[in-house]
Design an enzyme around this catalytic site. Structure first.
Site, mmCIF file in Angstrom:
data_model
loop_
_atom_site.group_PDB
_atom_site.id
_atom_site.type_symbol
_atom_site.label_atom_id
_atom_site.label_comp_id
_atom_site.label_asym_id
_atom_site.label_seq_id
_atom_site.Cartn_x
_atom_site.Cartn_y
_atom_site.Cartn_z
ATOM 1 N N HIS A 34 0.796 -1.240 -0.060
ATOM 2 C CA HIS A 34 0.082 0.161 -0.004
ATOM 3 C C HIS A 34 1.012 1.352 0.077
ATOM 4 O O HIS A 34 2.002 1.291 0.551
ATOM 5 C CB HIS A 34 -0.868 0.018 1.276
ATOM 6 C CG HIS A 34 -1.933 1.041 1.193
ATOM 7 N ND1 HIS A 34 -1.628 2.312 1.609
ATOM 8 C CD2 HIS A 34 -3.377 1.151 0.935
ATOM 9 C CE1 HIS A 34 -2.942 3.035 1.343
ATOM 10 N NE2 HIS A 34 -3.934 2.252 1.124
ATOM 11 N N CYS A 61 -3.389 2.456 -4.718
ATOM 12 C CA CYS A 61 -4.795 3.267 -3.839
ATOM 13 C C CYS A 61 -4.497 4.543 -4.554
ATOM 14 O O CYS A 61 -3.502 5.419 -4.449
ATOM 15 C CB CYS A 61 -4.125 3.219 -2.317
ATOM 16 S SG CYS A 61 -5.430 4.446 -1.515
ATOM 17 N N HIS A 85 -7.562 0.189 -4.269
ATOM 18 C CA HIS A 85 -8.265 1.165 -3.244
ATOM 19 C C HIS A 85 -8.661 2.052 -4.323
ATOM 20 O O HIS A 85 -7.829 2.938 -4.904
ATOM 21 C CB HIS A 85 -7.435 1.794 -2.186
ATOM 22 C CG HIS A 85 -7.201 0.697 -1.170
ATOM 23 N ND1 HIS A 85 -6.359 0.745 -0.019
ATOM 24 C CD2 HIS A 85 -7.413 -0.816 -1.059
ATOM 25 C CE1 HIS A 85 -6.366 -0.017 0.661
ATOM 26 N NE2 HIS A 85 -6.803 -1.091 0.157
ATOM 27 N N ASP A 140 -12.842 2.964 -1.247
ATOM 28 C CA ASP A 140 -12.023 3.117 -0.219
ATOM 29 C C ASP A 140 -12.535 4.476 0.576
ATOM 30 O O ASP A 140 -12.911 5.452 -0.173
ATOM 31 C CB ASP A 140 -10.625 3.239 -0.555
ATOM 32 C CG ASP A 140 -9.691 3.343 0.570
ATOM 33 O OD1 ASP A 140 -10.007 2.896 1.742
ATOM 34 O OD2 ASP A 140 -8.457 3.608 0.619
ATOM 35 N N HIS A 141 -12.653 4.436 1.777
ATOM 36 C CA HIS A 141 -13.244 5.383 2.584
ATOM 37 C C HIS A 141 -14.376 5.866 1.860
ATOM 38 O O HIS A 141 -15.263 5.145 1.387
ATOM 39 C CB HIS A 141 -12.035 6.520 2.599
ATOM 40 C CG HIS A 141 -10.779 6.236 3.145
ATOM 41 N ND1 HIS A 141 -9.787 6.913 3.538
ATOM 42 C CD2 HIS A 141 -10.359 5.060 3.799
ATOM 43 C CE1 HIS A 141 -8.908 6.386 3.917
ATOM 44 N NE2 HIS A 141 -9.288 5.144 4.297
ATOM 45 N N TYR A 149 -14.819 4.736 7.152
ATOM 46 C CA TYR A 149 -15.453 3.644 6.783
ATOM 47 C C TYR A 149 -17.060 3.701 7.003
ATOM 48 O O TYR A 149 -17.553 2.349 7.372
ATOM 49 C CB TYR A 149 -14.885 2.573 7.303
ATOM 50 C CG TYR A 149 -13.443 2.253 6.735
ATOM 51 C CD1 TYR A 149 -13.201 1.602 5.487
ATOM 52 C CD2 TYR A 149 -12.393 2.565 7.523
ATOM 53 C CE1 TYR A 149 -12.148 1.304 4.923
ATOM 54 C CE2 TYR A 149 -11.176 2.423 6.971
ATOM 55 C CZ TYR A 149 -11.017 1.972 5.709
ATOM 56 O OH TYR A 149 -9.580 1.802 4.981
#
Length: 395
Positions: free
Chosen positions: A239, A277, A304, A354-355, A371
């Site tokens: 990541h 990501c 992501h 993601d998020h 999240y």
């Protein structure tokens, strides 16, 4: 491409039926309760897998396809291959994961702090809230709350003056909140919560470790774990740093195209891959995300997908809606879809929204920072729409 959903376990407030209703098919999870550095057992992994994959009558099956993350102990980041016992324990966890049929493992190599924000509920123009990194508040914390030794050298005189002025506008509660957010380890973090004195001690342990040394330690780690992963049929996905630049005087070595190219050149094993990501990499204006996706496509096993919006100073940013911000998500997905079409069945890319911003009913709930279910549901729906438009229906 397979639609994933990060799930923090049965006590995290988002049940597996909510994942099904969001349209995801693949679970991204980990044994967050296991202390960092202790090897996972096959029984522990199997129990979590069975919880996820035992499908109630009439429900859509789910598959635990990605482990995010097996934490890399601090000793490995500081010592490289000299941290032999810690690396052997990490490989034992990898073996337990492989024995349970999970083939993708995400990890990061950020020293002392994992992903970092200064605000968890920055109010956007729509009334939803988002996570934010405010460079001025961060500098105020670094210089005056943490009072890090040598911090002044990392800021210009103008930045130091601005940090001092920013601190003067902050209440005691705001100052305490920033300290709590930065030191307490955000959800999914692979570092341990710290007190301010403990934070200073951890930083001191990195004296003399520059970017070259940290990168060498990462390469030594990969030199030991990549052959094991390759033998087990597992893909390792590194990541990016978040944010992708040095923090607290610490080097970071997974922030740019050049960083990843150096790692892939040093450890060419097919098991050595990346977690693409877009939010983390997109914070840097010099990261060309579609080009990175094209160049590293064979190395991308996990993605992501989220967007961040850089603010006027070029260093502050906040989490935007998935199709807004500074990420050209359509261009990125074109590259990922092209790569996915070249792959054999069973090797498709797993992605997750993601998020997500906190919105609607989640504004009245206690949710996991970054999240909330509804914000991620919106993001996944938007990403799925792009895939349909590209005629690449998720598998």
């Amino acid at each position: 491409m397979r639609q994933g959903w990060r799930w923090f376990g049965p006590d995290a407030g988002v049940p597996l039926d909510a994942v099904r209703q969001a349209g995801a098919t693949d679970i991204v999870s980990a044994l967050h309760e296991v202390p960092i550095g202790r090897a996972w057992t096959k029984a522990e992994v199997a129990a979590r897998r069975d919880l996820i994959e035992t499908t109630p009558p009439g429900r859509t099956p789910l598959t635990w396809s990605v482990v995010e993350s097996i934490p890399v102990p601090d000793a490995v980041k500081r010592k490289g291959k000299a941290a032999k016992a810690e690396i052997e324990a990490w490989i034992a966890s990898l073996e337990a994961v492989a024995a349970c049929g999970i083939r993708i493992v995400c990890y990061n190599f950020m020293p002392v702090v994992d992903w970092t924000r200064t605000e968890l509920d920055f109010v956007t123009p729509t009334g939803s809230t988002a996570m934010r990194f405010d460079q001025r508040r961060f500098a105020a914390f670094d210089l005056h709350v943490l009072a890090r030794e040598g911090a002044e050298a990392d800021y210009t005189p103008a930045e130091r003056d601005e940090a001092r002025a920013t601190l003067a506008t902050m209440s005691e509660a705001e100052t305490a909140e920033i300290a709590r957010i930065i030191t307490s380890a955000l959800p999914g973090s692979t570092t341990e919560p710290m007190t301010l004195p403990g934070f200073r001690e951890r930083l001191a342990a990195y004296r003399g470790i520059d970017a070259a040394r940290l990168r060498a330690n990462l390469i030594e780690f990969l030199g030991m774990v990549a052959p094991a992963a390759e033998a087990l049929g597992v893909w390792l996905t590194l990541h990016p740093d978040d944010p992708p630049r040095p923090l607290f005087g610490l080097p970071r070595v997974a922030s740019s195209e050049a960083d990843y190219a150096a790692l892939f050149d040093a450890v060419p094993s097919a098991a050595n891959g990346m977690c693409f990501c877009t939010g983390s990499l997109g914070v840097r204006a010099d990261n060309d995300l579609p080009e990175m996706a094209r160049r590293f496509a064979p190395r991308i096993r996990f993605a992501h997908l989220r967007a961040t919006k850089r603010e006027a100073d070029g260093l502050s940013f906040h989490e935007s809606a998935h199709l807004d911000g500074d990420v050209d998500m359509v261009a990125v997905l074109k590259e990922l879809v092209a790569e996915d079409r070249r792959r054999a069945k069973g090797e498709t890319i797993v992605f997750r929204s993601d998020h997500g911003q906190r919105m609607l009913d989640d504004l009245a709930k206690q949710t996991t920072p970054g999240y909330p279910a509804i914000g991620r549901l919106r993001g996944l729906a938007e990403l799925r729409g792009i895939l349909r438009a590209l005629d690449a229906r998720p598998d």
